[in-house]
Design an enzyme around this catalytic site. Structure first.
Site, PDB file in Angstrom:
ATOM      1  CB  SER A 317      -0.935  -0.058   1.210  1.00 22.31           C
ATOM      2  OG  SER A 317      -2.035   0.781   1.031  1.00 22.31           O
ATOM      3  CG  ASP A 328       7.222   5.382 -11.995  1.00 20.17           C
ATOM      4  OD1 ASP A 328       7.793   4.284 -12.138  1.00 20.17           O
ATOM      5  OD2 ASP A 328       6.000   5.546 -12.166  1.00 20.17           O
ATOM      6  CE  LYS A 342      -5.233  -2.156   1.055  1.00 23.21           C
ATOM      7  NZ  LYS A 342      -5.409  -0.803   0.492  1.00 23.21           N
TER       8      LYS A 342
END
Length: 486
Positions: A317, A328, A342
């Protein structure tokens, strides 16, 4: 802006917080009136079953109990994370996000009618008793938990401090069930821990994303810089066994290392409220419009210090949001094993009588448009540790998990973050001009040892050793290093 932050503040993550399962469907009524074409035949069937239970069941059943259990059954089939929070569960959720609550100290979910351990929380009774991620709890005090709701099981595990509860668990690799006597306590979770590994190299461990995690991170990093004379050669963030927490805290931790206004995460759901773009901006992580931006107290070099983030199968999460954002933007190298996966948003919607519904309302996407749901974050360097083999449960293993959705690169006009780097077996460390080849022998020069509370390792932390070696530009060493298909 206040409304937006309130919405963000109500979004709670975490693989599981041990709360009840139910659903309140009137929250959707005002938004999608066209969807309220109630199925008359099915409602008639419901009424018929309700009536038969009232008249023919072996014992009298209270109407409110029947209705509540009907709601429990309805939400159980949605996904593993939507839940109804009664007064006790709602209070526990609120207190838990502040870092203190009563119980054993385990994150749990339901699986096949039993209670499955997502992860034990460090420095808690369950952690010290030897409960492990992936354990299947089949009995509490010699009473089977088969068929009881998750909330009821959690209530049985909670209790007055200094009282014992017996947990019987099934563990992979063990022929017989294992019994653990765990003494309940008031759980004080320190969400950020930090220490110097060796001169120039610091370690920050985030165990959960709580209300004050961002501020605690600032204090921890400043302390590391102070211990090292005002500078660092490399920084390691350990997110292993971190089940998640509050969204705004995940944004804060990401923003600490990213340029201002860089996209951290975006969400996509059916309603406009479920579509959010959260950037490294004060309004997305500081509670209160007039409060200080605590990240401004960080040294400027924290934005550029070479950095490694360690993850494993129990990093879930909010942990995955941070790892995905830093990956990224090429801000950090992600090392370890595939994360939990998740990638769904649960919004806490308050109800009358101090109750609430935790409802899945959207999916998370990394800045480049990658879906986290049932996939997780693939590390740039895959290093498997023996301790990581204990992580046996992931989102994709849960019943009724949301299906894996295609990535949406460009769907939310993400920043100019290139697609995350694929995992490789031959890795070039930041301190070396040459790629370093992974070997199977433990490194003598980069061995870093720590106690279990700090690193999750009991003797030698192979993943931490690999992270230090990478930052130094030395060969990556571990028991097993594998390549992930590009």
């Amino acid at each position: 802006m206040g409304k937006k932050f309130q919405q963000i503040g109500l979004v709670a993550l975490g693989a599981a917080l041990g709360v009840a399962a139910s659903l309140h469907f009137s929250a959707v009524a005002d938004r999608q009136t066209s969807a309220l074409q109630l199925p008359v035949d099915d409602l008639r069937l419901f009424s018929e079953v309700f009536g038969r239970i009232k008249t023919d069941y072996v014992e009298p059943v209270d109407d409110r109990k029947l209705l509540k259990e009907a709601i429990n059954g309805m939400v159980t089939g949605l996904d593993p994370h939507s839940a109804f929070l009664d007064q006790d569960a709602y209070r526990d959720l609120q207190v838990g996000t502040q870092g203190e609550f009563g119980g054993l100290g385990i994150e749990v979910g339901s699986e096949d009618g039993f209670i499955k351990v997502i992860a034990p929380i460090e420095d808690t009774p369950a952690f010290h008793a030897g409960i492990q991620a992936g354990d299947l709890i089949i009995k509490l005090d010699d009473v089977s938990v088969k068929g009881i709701t998750l909330s009821d099981a959690v209530k049985r595990m909670r209790g007055k401090p200094n009282t014992d509860v017996k947990l019987t668990v099934l563990r992979k690799g063990q022929d017989q069930p294992l019994d653990f006597i765990v003494r309940r306590d008031v759980i004080h979770v320190k969400s950020v821990k930090a220490r110097m590994i060796e001169p120039g190299y610091g370690l920050v461990r985030v165990t959960q994303f709580q209300e004050h995690t961002g501020e605690n991170l600032v204090s921890a990093i400043n302390d590391l810089y102070k211990q090292n004379g005002g500078d660092l050669k490399g920084l390691i963030m350990d997110l292993r066994m971190n089940p998640g927490g509050l969204l705004n805290s995940a944004v804060a931790v990401s923003a600490a290392f990213l340029p201002k206004n860089a996209l951290v995460v975006y969400t996509d759901g059916r309603t406009e409220d479920a579509k959010m773009r959260l950037t490294a901006n004060k309004e997305n992580y500081v509670r209160g419009a007039f409060r200080e931006d605590y990240l401004s107290r960080l040294p400027a070099s924290v934005k550029t210090v070479p950095m490694v983030v360690i993850v494993n199968g129990a990093s879930a999460s909010a942990s995955e949001i941070v790892a995905g954002a830093l990956q990224d933007h090429h801000r950090a190298t992600i090392l370890g094993t595939q994360t939990f996966g998740k990638g769904s948003v649960q919004t806490i919607l308050p109800l009358p009588n101090n109750q609430a519904v935790k409802l899945t309302t959207a999916r998370y996407y990394t800045p480049s448009g990658r879906s986290i749901q049932a996939k997780g974050i693939s590390p740039d360097i895959v290093v498997e540790d023996a301790a990581d083999q204990k992580v046996l449960l992931r989102e994709a293993d849960l019943q009724h998990h949301l299906i894996v959705e295609d990535d949406k690169s460009g769907a939310a006009e993400p920043d100019d973050a290139a697609t995350a780097k694929p995992s490789e077996k031959i890795i070039a460390g930041p301190g070396s001009g040459k790629p370093s080849t992974a070997t199977a022998a433990p490194s003598k020069s980069t061995t870093a040892k720590g106690d279990a509370a700090d690193t999750g390792a009991k003797k030698e932390d192979l993943q931490l050793n690999a992270a230090v070696a990478y930052l130094k530009g030395q060969p990556i060493t571990a028991t097993h290093t594998a390549a992930v298909a590009k």
